[in-house]
Design an enzyme around this catalytic site. Structure first.
Site, mmCIF file in Angstrom:
data_model
loop_
_atom_site.group_PDB
_atom_site.id
_atom_site.type_symbol
_atom_site.label_atom_id
_atom_site.label_comp_id
_atom_site.label_asym_id
_atom_site.label_seq_id
_atom_site.Cartn_x
_atom_site.Cartn_y
_atom_site.Cartn_z
ATOM 1 N N SER A 1 17.902 -29.752 11.575
ATOM 2 C CA SER A 1 17.174 -29.728 10.312
ATOM 3 C C SER A 1 17.036 -28.335 9.714
ATOM 4 C CB SER A 1 15.787 -30.342 10.498
ATOM 5 O OG SER A 1 15.080 -29.628 11.475
ATOM 6 N N HIS B 1 9.942 -25.898 11.405
ATOM 7 C CA HIS B 1 10.320 -25.983 9.999
ATOM 8 C C HIS B 1 9.646 -24.886 9.196
ATOM 9 C CE1 HIS B 1 11.756 -30.472 9.829
ATOM 10 N NE2 HIS B 1 12.603 -29.684 10.438
ATOM 11 N N ASP C 1 8.275 -32.720 4.731
ATOM 12 C CA ASP C 1 7.999 -33.330 6.034
ATOM 13 C C ASP C 1 6.885 -34.374 6.041
ATOM 14 O OD1 ASP C 1 9.939 -31.819 7.098
ATOM 15 O OD2 ASP C 1 8.637 -30.329 8.036
#
Lengths: 180, 165
Positions: A57, A96, A123
């Protein structure tokens, strides 16, 4: 006889004194690894100072198998920082980037929204049901450093346990049979 | 003493130490590069400005930036983003990312783009009418190995209209 025979012979020829020395050496290796890990925990202020990237990701910045070094300070979270967070109901922490930050006046309470650089959407879908923001308690640390490829060994070992057992067995045999 | 295992071990230890040392040096060398990035951002127009529960704005930006000087031999990529930053009675800081880009190499680091906001510009409340805010260009340099670093250019003096549209 060959190699196997020699190994068996050397196991037979072990004396109790030598065995003890080797046990202590092994113990020293294990404890010093533990000491280093715990020291890192104290210095960086996070439960897991080093994490291995498991997903795609954050590509192309972070690839599977890369190692990240984390750091946790009291400094407030800001947009753009790469944070590692835990979501209730998920075992594996996620790495992230924070894209939105709203920090309350006075209380320091903070709402953070994250997104993977390589993902198309933010997210919110990854968070727990009905959760729209991350708060301070979800965030384990921020990534400050980066080392490529080093984490592949742990990925292989966790996905193919047989490799782990072979490796541990081989190392154990080496320790037992070594004569210096 | 000079068994195969012993030599293999010595060689491996030396190789790993040397590699770690080279990685550390590569990361350190980033410190000596001269960085003078520049940026200019204009708000071309406000497409929509409404309040559904919270104030929300859609706008079109004209972004002109030169981040070439951030690239060194140890740079894998630069992540750049534009965020609106402002204060409200409720929040001491609001940072809302509006647009971002992954810059893979130096050739793409000087760019001009006209774009609408990629992420929704939503306030936590109804504070955006007539609001003055900063547009900030942030960059996050991701190295091939070693320490990551980030910095920003703050551009003050932007404001939103007094009425919804």
């Amino acid at each position: 006889m060959g190699w196997i025979g020699e190994t068996v012979d050397s196991i037979k020829s072990i004396k109790i004194r030598q065995l003890l020395t080797q046990a202590i050496t092994l113990g020293m290796i294990v404890t010093s690894a533990l000491i280093i890990w715990k020291t890192l925990m104290c210095v960086t202020g996070t439960e897991s100072p080093v994490v291995v990237v498991l997903s795609e990701s954050m590509e192309p910045g972070f690839q599977r198998g890369d190692v990240l070094f984390l750091h946790m300070t009291k400094e407030p979270i800001r947009a753009g920082e790469i944070v590692v967070f835990n979501v209730d109901g998920r075992d594996i922490p996620i790495v992230h980037r924070a894209i939105k930050v709203h920090e309350r006046q006075n209380t320091g309470h903070v709402d953070v929204l994250t997104k993977g650089d390589n993902n198309d959407v933010d997210d919110i879908g990854l968070y727990a049901d009905g959760q729209f923001w991350l708060h301070r308690q979800h965030i384990m640390g921020r990534a400050i450093g980066f080392l490529p490829y080093v984490g592949w060994m742990t990925i292989i070992m966790s996905e193919k346990p047989i490799v782990k057992y072979i490796l541990i067995g081989a190392l154990g045999l080496l320790v037992i049979t070594s004569k210096d | 003493m000079h068994s195969f295992g012993y030599r293999a071990n010595a060689l491996l230890t030396f190789a790993v130490t040397a590699l770690a040392f080279i990685c550390a040096i590569a990361s350190l060398s980033d410190k000596f590069s001269n960085q003078n990035p520049s940026a200019e951002i204009q708000i071309l127009y406000i497409k929509r400005f409404k309040s559904y529960g919270n104030d929300e704005v859609s706008l079109t930006l004209d972004i002109n930036a030169d981040l070439q000087s951030l690239f060194t031999w140890n740079t894998k990529q630069v992540f750049a983003f534009v965020a609106a930053e402002y204060e409200t009675p409720k929040n001491s800081l609001n940072q809302v990312s509006l647009w971002d880009v992954i810059i893979p190499d130096k050739e793409h680091a000087k760019f001009r783009i006209q774009t609408s906001n990629k992420y929704r510009f939503i306030d936590q409340g109804h504070n955006l009418r007539g609001k003055e805010f900063n547009l900030t260009l942030h960059w996050h340099v991701m190295p091939k190995t070693g320490k990551m670093f980030a910095d920003k250019i703050v551009m003050p003096g932007y404001s939103l209209p007094d009425a919804y549209k």
